[in-house]
Motif scaffolding. Structure first.
Motif, PDB file in Angstrom:
ATOM      1  N   LYS A  91      12.391 -10.608   9.003  1.00  0.00           N
ATOM      2  CA  LYS A  91      12.421 -10.907   7.687  1.00  0.00           C
ATOM      3  C   LYS A  91      10.697 -11.116   7.225  1.00  0.00           C
ATOM      4  N   ARG A  92      10.137 -11.620   8.163  1.00  0.00           N
ATOM      5  CA  ARG A  92       8.718 -12.086   8.096  1.00  0.00           C
ATOM      6  C   ARG A  92       7.937 -10.752   8.197  1.00  0.00           C
ATOM      7  N   GLN A  93       8.154 -10.019   8.776  1.00  0.00           N
ATOM      8  CA  GLN A  93       7.468  -8.564   9.187  1.00  0.00           C
ATOM      9  C   GLN A  93       7.584  -7.888   7.604  1.00  0.00           C
ATOM     10  N   ALA A  94       8.844  -7.698   7.002  1.00  0.00           N
ATOM     11  CA  ALA A  94       8.890  -7.193   5.721  1.00  0.00           C
ATOM     12  C   ALA A  94       8.298  -7.799   4.564  1.00  0.00           C
ATOM     13  N   ASP A  95       8.292  -9.045   4.484  1.00  0.00           N
ATOM     14  CA  ASP A  95       7.460  -9.867   3.624  1.00  0.00           C
ATOM     15  C   ASP A  95       6.105  -9.543   3.772  1.00  0.00           C
ATOM     16  N   ALA A  96       5.490  -9.501   4.996  1.00  0.00           N
ATOM     17  CA  ALA A  96       4.060  -9.050   4.913  1.00  0.00           C
ATOM     18  C   ALA A  96       3.740  -7.889   4.609  1.00  0.00           C
ATOM     19  N   TYR A  97       4.541  -6.680   4.615  1.00  0.00           N
ATOM     20  CA  TYR A  97       4.648  -5.281   4.281  1.00  0.00           C
ATOM     21  C   TYR A  97       4.461  -5.447   2.560  1.00  0.00           C
ATOM     22  N   GLN A  98       5.187  -6.335   1.963  1.00  0.00           N
ATOM     23  CA  GLN A  98       5.750  -6.257   0.699  1.00  0.00           C
ATOM     24  C   GLN A  98       4.314  -6.869   0.052  1.00  0.00           C
ATOM     25  N   PHE A  99       3.707  -7.867   0.711  1.00  0.00           N
ATOM     26  CA  PHE A  99       2.540  -8.658  -0.020  1.00  0.00           C
ATOM     27  C   PHE A  99       1.321  -7.470   0.132  1.00  0.00           C
ATOM     28  N   ALA A 100       1.290  -6.766   1.296  1.00  0.00           N
ATOM     29  CA  ALA A 100       0.080  -6.100   1.332  1.00  0.00           C
ATOM     30  C   ALA A 100       0.335  -4.844   0.368  1.00  0.00           C
ATOM     31  N   VAL A 101       1.426  -4.235   0.149  1.00  0.00           N
ATOM     32  CA  VAL A 101       1.429  -3.403  -0.807  1.00  0.00           C
ATOM     33  C   VAL A 101       0.980  -3.921  -2.153  1.00  0.00           C
ATOM     34  N   ARG A 102       1.544  -4.883  -2.617  1.00  0.00           N
ATOM     35  CA  ARG A 102       1.121  -5.425  -3.817  1.00  0.00           C
ATOM     36  C   ARG A 102      -0.321  -5.607  -3.947  1.00  0.00           C
ATOM     37  N   LEU A 103      -0.922  -6.290  -3.053  1.00  0.00           N
ATOM     38  CA  LEU A 103      -2.454  -6.721  -3.033  1.00  0.00           C
ATOM     39  C   LEU A 103      -3.383  -5.377  -2.908  1.00  0.00           C
ATOM     40  N   SER A 104      -2.788  -4.699  -2.264  1.00  0.00           N
ATOM     41  CA  SER A 104      -3.861  -3.316  -2.230  1.00  0.00           C
ATOM     42  C   SER A 104      -3.530  -2.306  -3.359  1.00  0.00           C
ATOM     43  N   SER A 105      -2.425  -2.223  -4.014  1.00  0.00           N
ATOM     44  CA  SER A 105      -2.235  -1.302  -5.180  1.00  0.00           C
ATOM     45  C   SER A 105      -2.995  -2.046  -6.387  1.00  0.00           C
ATOM     46  N   VAL A 106      -2.847  -3.597  -6.552  1.00  0.00           N
ATOM     47  CA  VAL A 106      -3.803  -4.146  -7.652  1.00  0.00           C
ATOM     48  C   VAL A 106      -5.202  -3.897  -7.496  1.00  0.00           C
ATOM     49  N   ALA A 107      -5.545  -4.248  -6.245  1.00  0.00           N
ATOM     50  CA  ALA A 107      -7.055  -3.679  -5.750  1.00  0.00           C
ATOM     51  C   ALA A 107      -7.540  -2.474  -6.208  1.00  0.00           C
ATOM     52  N   MET A 108      -6.564  -1.380  -5.960  1.00  0.00           N
ATOM     53  CA  MET A 108      -7.069  -0.038  -6.186  1.00  0.00           C
ATOM     54  C   MET A 108      -6.905   0.248  -7.610  1.00  0.00           C
ATOM     55  N   PHE A 109      -6.181  -0.203  -8.253  1.00  0.00           N
ATOM     56  CA  PHE A 109      -5.973  -0.041  -9.676  1.00  0.00           C
ATOM     57  C   PHE A 109      -7.551  -0.687 -10.518  1.00  0.00           C
ATOM     58  N   THR A 110      -7.879  -1.876  -9.978  1.00  0.00           N
ATOM     59  CA  THR A 110      -8.859  -2.425 -10.629  1.00  0.00           C
ATOM     60  C   THR A 110     -10.212  -1.915 -10.353  1.00  0.00           C
ATOM     61  N   ILE A 111     -10.469  -1.429  -9.027  1.00  0.00           N
ATOM     62  CA  ILE A 111     -11.654  -0.609  -8.772  1.00  0.00           C
ATOM     63  C   ILE A 111     -11.714   0.723  -9.365  1.00  0.00           C
ATOM     64  N   SER A 112     -10.524   1.459  -9.932  1.00  0.00           N
ATOM     65  CA  SER A 112     -10.556   2.621 -10.545  1.00  0.00           C
ATOM     66  C   SER A 112     -11.078   2.579 -11.920  1.00  0.00           C
ATOM     67  N   ILE A 113     -10.758   1.519 -12.630  1.00  0.00           N
ATOM     68  CA  ILE A 113     -11.349   1.345 -14.065  1.00  0.00           C
ATOM     69  C   ILE A 113     -12.704   1.536 -14.166  1.00  0.00           C
ATOM     70  N   PRO A 114     -13.554   0.906 -13.384  1.00  0.00           N
ATOM     71  CA  PRO A 114     -15.101   0.992 -13.774  1.00  0.00           C
ATOM     72  C   PRO A 114     -15.581   2.366 -12.974  1.00  0.00           C
ATOM     73  N   LEU A 115     -15.134   2.765 -12.035  1.00  0.00           N
ATOM     74  CA  LEU A 115     -15.253   4.048 -11.571  1.00  0.00           C
ATOM     75  C   LEU A 115     -15.129   5.336 -12.552  1.00  0.00           C
ATOM     76  N   ILE A 116     -13.939   5.134 -13.266  1.00  0.00           N
ATOM     77  CA  ILE A 116     -13.582   6.293 -14.493  1.00  0.00           C
ATOM     78  C   ILE A 116     -14.575   6.318 -15.494  1.00  0.00           C
ATOM     79  N   ILE A 117     -15.143   5.110 -16.117  1.00  0.00           N
ATOM     80  CA  ILE A 117     -15.982   4.709 -16.928  1.00  0.00           C
ATOM     81  C   ILE A 117     -17.403   5.359 -16.612  1.00  0.00           C
ATOM     82  N   TRP A 118     -17.733   4.821 -15.396  1.00  0.00           N
ATOM     83  CA  TRP A 118     -19.233   5.320 -15.061  1.00  0.00           C
ATOM     84  C   TRP A 118     -19.520   6.209 -13.905  1.00  0.00           C
ATOM     85  N   ALA A 119     -18.465   7.257 -13.866  1.00  0.00           N
ATOM     86  CA  ALA A 119     -18.452   8.125 -12.933  1.00  0.00           C
ATOM     87  C   ALA A 119     -19.620   8.972 -12.981  1.00  0.00           C
TER      88      ALA A 119
END
Length: 451
Positions: free
Chosen positions: A311-339
């Motif tokens: 249960k704890r290993q699955a919860d760790a996976y779910q949290f990492a997916v959410r955190l990394s997905s939000v981080a990637m989306f956030t970074i993509s915005i300025p890169l698209i604007i100032w490519a």
């Protein structure tokens, strides 16, 4: 005692805090590795477009070294985390010893073959006649660095596997900072030209390997790989290799993809080779954040898998997916604007900027997908499900990219070449989502607490 404290942290401490504490140094360590790669491009760009393109041509070699390092490091690291979860330090030490020795053996093999067949290697990588000489000058010192680079990647992963992410970060950061400082000194002051950049890499990799190895020599680690050296430990290579297969496919196919892109881009111009090479290096820098979060998740998953707390290993996976997905989306915005501005930092050439800006924006449009894909691969690797992890790792730049890199350029030319990787990423995201829903979700409904 020290390992008992680490065991308690991995299996009982607040989950989100633990993953964040491990992810931050992991991410910093990976960022500085990507930064020195970009530093080479930044300083060498002053030598001309052909020099920048030559670095792009040679880029598959560091990717190959990373493939070896990550295969052994994450393969052994997964087994070390699970073994430490069972509180078996002796077996974990044997896994560490085997991975370290094999990294030197395989790295030495890459150096020997490469130095023997330099021109053939460069032709394979996509070097044109106009780039062959300057690419060879950059390649030679990089080949001498191969054993140290492979060992550095392995040692950094082994330390992360037992929770020593900060020590791993320091070893990587010191070497990378040294590389960045030495680049302008050797390229311009010592008048070594493009060879100065790869010589700086050679020196920095030796330094990083020594610092990381000191964790075992001066007992900063709970493991003692050199205290009881046994030849039989080398035969653990098979288990390490199987567990590390997802990393081999992920990194190995990335190298193959780079070679194919180099060959395809060379059909258009050296500017196209340089532009797509710069996009690949910028992507590597950004991807380090996603990979760092995933690698911060891995020891938590491994320890809890070994301890039986699914249960704890699955919860760790779910949290990492959410955190990394939000981080990637956030970074993509300025890169698209100032490519265009990002690409012009490395080469203020109209053609390079035009091609590179479009390719970077296309890549960033699908950047969010890497959170789910990367964390799913690393999760499967951490729990020992090597086949499924390998299948997903092979999808992005294997099953999906390989046909697209031939079909899209044939239909749309250079535009199609720029779109091949983002298109492959989109399909891979759907594949990872299916695995998450059909396989991993079942584990989140189970709970086996440690005895």
């Amino acid at each position: 005692m020290e390992n008992d404290v680490r065991y308690q942290k991995m299996t009982q401490a607040p989950l989100k805090k633990t993953i964040l504490e491990l992810s931050l140094p992991n991410t910093i360590g990976l960022l500085v590795i990507a930064a020195y790669s970009l530093a080479d491009s930044f300083f060498v760009s002053d030598l001309g477009t052909d020099a920048g393109a030559a670095i792009g041509v040679v880029f598959p070699l560091p990717v190959l070294m990373q493939a070896v390092g990550y295969t052994l490091g994450l393969g052994a690291g997964s087994r070390i985390s699970r073994t430490l979860g069972k509180q078996d330090e002796r077996t974990a030490s044997f896994y560490a010893l085997s991975a370290i020795v094999w990294s030197l053996i395989l790295g030495g093999g890459i150096a020997a073959v490469g130095l023997w067949q330099e021109e053939a290697l460069l032709r394979l990588f996509g070097a044109s006649d106009s780039l062959l000489g300057i690419a060879r000058a950059y390649l030679t010192p990089l080949l001498w660095a191969a054993p140290f680079m492979c060992a550095t990647f392995v040692l950094s992963q082994l330390l992360r596997a037992e929770g020593l992410a900060t020590y791993s970060m320091i070893g990587l950061a010191v070497g990378s900072i040294c590389n960045i400082i030495l680049d302008p000194i050797l390229i311009f002051w010592a008048d070594m030209g493009i060879a100065g950049a790869s010589t700086a890499t050679l020196i920095s990799q030796i330094l990083s390997a020594v610092i990381l190895l000191s964790a075992y020599l001066f007992h900063k680690s709970a493991l003692r790989p050199f205290a009881n050296i046994k030849l039989g430990a080398l035969f653990l290579f098979g288990k390490i290799f199987v567990t590390g297969l997802p990393s081999l496919f992920r990194q190995g196919l990335a190298g193959l993809a780079t070679i194919l892109v180099n060959h395809a881009a060379a059909e258009y111009s050296d500017a196209a080779v340089l532009a797509l090479s710069l996009v690949a290096r910028v992507f590597l820098l950004v991807f380090s954040i996603c990979l760092g979060i995933g690698q911060g998740m891995m020891p938590v998953v491994g320890y809890n898998h070994g301890a039986g707390n699914t249960k704890r290993q699955a919860d760790a996976y779910q949290f990492a997916v959410r955190l990394s997905s939000v981080a990637m989306f956030t970074i993509s915005i300025p890169l698209i604007i100032w490519a265009p501005e990002v690409i012009s930092l490395f080469r203020d050439d109209g053609e390079v900027v035009r091609i590179g800006a479009f390719a970077l924006r296309a890549q960033c449009a699908i950047l969010f997908s890497h959170g789910l894909v990367t964390c799913t691969i690393l999760y499967l690797q951490a729990v020992g499900r090597a086949f499924l992890g390998t299948l997903l790792a092979a999808a992005r730049q294997g099953f999906f990219f390989l046909p697209l890199v031939f079909l899209l350029p044939a239909k749309f030319g250079l535009l199609g070449l720029c779109l091949a990787q983002p298109a492959a990423d989109a399909v891979t995201f759907l594949f990872a989502w299916i695995i998450k829903k059909t396989r991993i979700k079942k584990e989140s409904r189970q709970q086996k607490l440690p005895a």
